[in-house]
Structure formats: C-alpha cells, structure tokens
Design a protein around this motif. Sequence first.
Motif, short mmCIF file in Angstrom:
data_model
loop_
_atom_site.label_atom_id
_atom_site.label_comp_id
_atom_site.label_asym_id
_atom_site.label_seq_id
_atom_site.Cartn_x
_atom_site.Cartn_y
_atom_site.Cartn_z
N PHE A 32 0.96 -1.28 0.04
CA PHE A 32 -0.03 -0.08 0.05
C PHE A 32 1.12 1.21 -0.03
CE2 PHE A 32 -2.53 -3.24 2.15
CZ PHE A 32 -3.72 -3.25 1.43
N THR A 33 0.30 2.29 -0.38
CA THR A 33 0.93 3.67 -0.20
C THR A 33 0.25 4.46 0.84
OG1 THR A 33 -0.39 4.46 -2.49
CG2 THR A 33 2.06 3.57 -2.75
N GLU A 34 0.62 5.42 1.32
CA GLU A 34 0.09 6.07 2.25
C GLU A 34 0.84 7.45 2.53
OE1 GLU A 34 -0.98 6.09 7.39
OE2 GLU A 34 0.06 4.16 6.40
N THR A 35 0.10 8.49 2.44
CA THR A 35 0.56 9.82 2.43
C THR A 35 1.41 10.09 4.15
OG1 THR A 35 -0.94 10.93 0.99
CG2 THR A 35 0.29 12.34 2.57
N ASP A 36 2.45 10.40 4.50
CA ASP A 36 3.09 10.88 5.39
C ASP A 36 3.01 12.41 5.71
OD1 ASP A 36 4.82 11.29 7.66
OD2 ASP A 36 6.50 9.84 6.87
N TYR A 37 1.89 12.59 6.40
CA TYR A 37 1.63 14.32 6.63
C TYR A 37 2.86 14.78 7.29
CZ TYR A 37 -2.88 12.81 4.78
OH TYR A 37 -3.77 12.40 4.01
N GLU A 38 3.52 14.20 8.09
CA GLU A 38 4.62 14.79 8.87
C GLU A 38 5.60 15.18 8.02
OE1 GLU A 38 5.79 12.50 12.46
OE2 GLU A 38 3.89 12.53 13.24
N LYS A 39 6.01 14.35 6.84
CA LYS A 39 7.07 14.60 6.08
C LYS A 39 6.53 15.48 4.82
CE LYS A 39 10.04 11.01 7.67
NZ LYS A 39 10.49 9.45 7.28
N THR A 40 5.35 15.81 4.74
CA THR A 40 4.81 16.57 3.39
C THR A 40 5.09 17.92 3.46
OG1 THR A 40 2.94 14.91 3.20
CG2 THR A 40 2.84 17.29 2.38
N CYS A 45 4.81 13.51 0.58
CA CYS A 45 5.79 12.19 1.06
C CYS A 45 5.04 11.13 1.07
CB CYS A 45 6.58 12.26 2.11
SG CYS A 45 7.55 11.07 2.58
N VAL A 46 5.07 9.84 0.11
CA VAL A 46 4.30 8.83 0.26
C VAL A 46 4.79 7.87 0.66
CG1 VAL A 46 2.60 7.41 -1.18
CG2 VAL A 46 2.84 9.95 -1.54
N LYS A 47 4.47 7.10 1.87
CA LYS A 47 5.32 5.99 2.30
C LYS A 47 4.72 4.65 1.69
CE LYS A 47 4.16 6.29 6.60
NZ LYS A 47 3.78 6.21 7.99
N VAL A 48 5.72 3.64 1.38
CA VAL A 48 4.98 2.63 0.88
C VAL A 48 5.19 1.50 2.06
CG1 VAL A 48 5.61 0.47 -1.03
CG2 VAL A 48 5.82 2.88 -1.42
N THR A 49 4.23 0.68 2.27
CA THR A 49 4.16 -0.48 3.26
C THR A 49 3.61 -1.73 2.76
OG1 THR A 49 2.08 0.25 4.25
CG2 THR A 49 3.98 0.93 5.31
N ALA A 50 4.23 -3.03 3.31
CA ALA A 50 3.82 -4.30 2.85
C ALA A 50 3.00 -4.95 3.82
CB ALA A 50 5.13 -4.90 2.19
N SER A 51 2.10 -5.74 3.65
CA SER A 51 1.49 -6.70 4.46
C SER A 51 1.46 -8.12 3.73
CB SER A 51 0.19 -6.05 5.04
OG SER A 51 -0.65 -6.18 4.11
N ALA A 52 1.38 -9.06 4.93
CA ALA A 52 1.22 -10.38 4.16
C ALA A 52 0.29 -11.17 5.07
CB ALA A 52 2.48 -11.34 3.81
N PHE A 53 -0.39 -12.01 4.80
CA PHE A 53 -1.46 -12.77 5.61
C PHE A 53 -1.72 -14.11 4.87
CE2 PHE A 53 -3.73 -9.70 2.85
CZ PHE A 53 -4.92 -10.56 2.57
N ILE A 54 -2.08 -15.18 5.60
CA ILE A 54 -2.41 -16.31 5.31
C ILE A 54 -3.91 -16.42 4.49
CG2 ILE A 54 -2.91 -18.72 6.10
CD1 ILE A 54 -1.16 -18.09 8.41
N SER A 55 -3.77 -17.11 3.42
CA SER A 55 -5.02 -17.06 2.62
C SER A 55 -5.75 -18.66 3.04
CB SER A 55 -4.84 -17.48 0.88
OG SER A 55 -4.08 -16.02 0.45
#
Length: 105
Positions: free
Chosen positions: A40-48, A56-66
């Motif tokens: 996902f991408t998410e705006t980092d308001y503190e670094k904008t 500034c847009v942060k990129v984060t990953a998540s993984a889960f069991i299907s």
Amino acid sequence: MTKEEIKNIIEAKGAEFGFEIEKTNLTWGVTGKAATIQIFTETDYEKTDWENKTACVKVTASAFISSMGGNPDPEELLKAADEIARAAKFAKAINEMELAFTKKF
C-alpha cells in the motif's frame, strides 16, 4: 526516490522471494495459494512539504495467510508453509527499506 524506482525495487524483491508482484489500480500485490501480499501507499503528513505542495508517500507491505481449504496432504502443507514464510520475509524486507516517494499536489 521515484515511484518507478520503488516499483522496480518491489518487483525485484518479489522475484528474489519467488513472487511475481502485480500492480493494480490502488496497490501492488500477489495472491498465492497459501499467502497474500499487499503493498500500500500512504501519505506521510509529517514529512509532507505543504509550502511546496509536495507530498511524501510511504510504501508498506503486509502479508497474510490465505485460505487453502480442502484436505491437503503433508507435502501440500509444507509448500504452503514455505510460501507463507517467504511472504512474511518479503513483507518484512520491504518494510525495513522504509520506501517513500514524493508527488506534487
């Protein structure tokens, strides 16, 4: 870092862990038989930079069991466990990189 550079990093890191990462409208990700990865991408308001209208847009990953379902044999379970472990390691690696890009608004 540019969005294109991040895309290349994500795809290369995915290949390193045995995944072909696909881009959708909102996210990157892959759905395997036993694990799902979403990036996902998410705006980092503190670094904008509001004055220069640069987000500034942060990129984060998540993984889960299907859900596998069915009645898997031990070999299928071992393959699923491997896929789940690779997905978790991939997400951890992406998050540890603290990827971000800027965009004008």
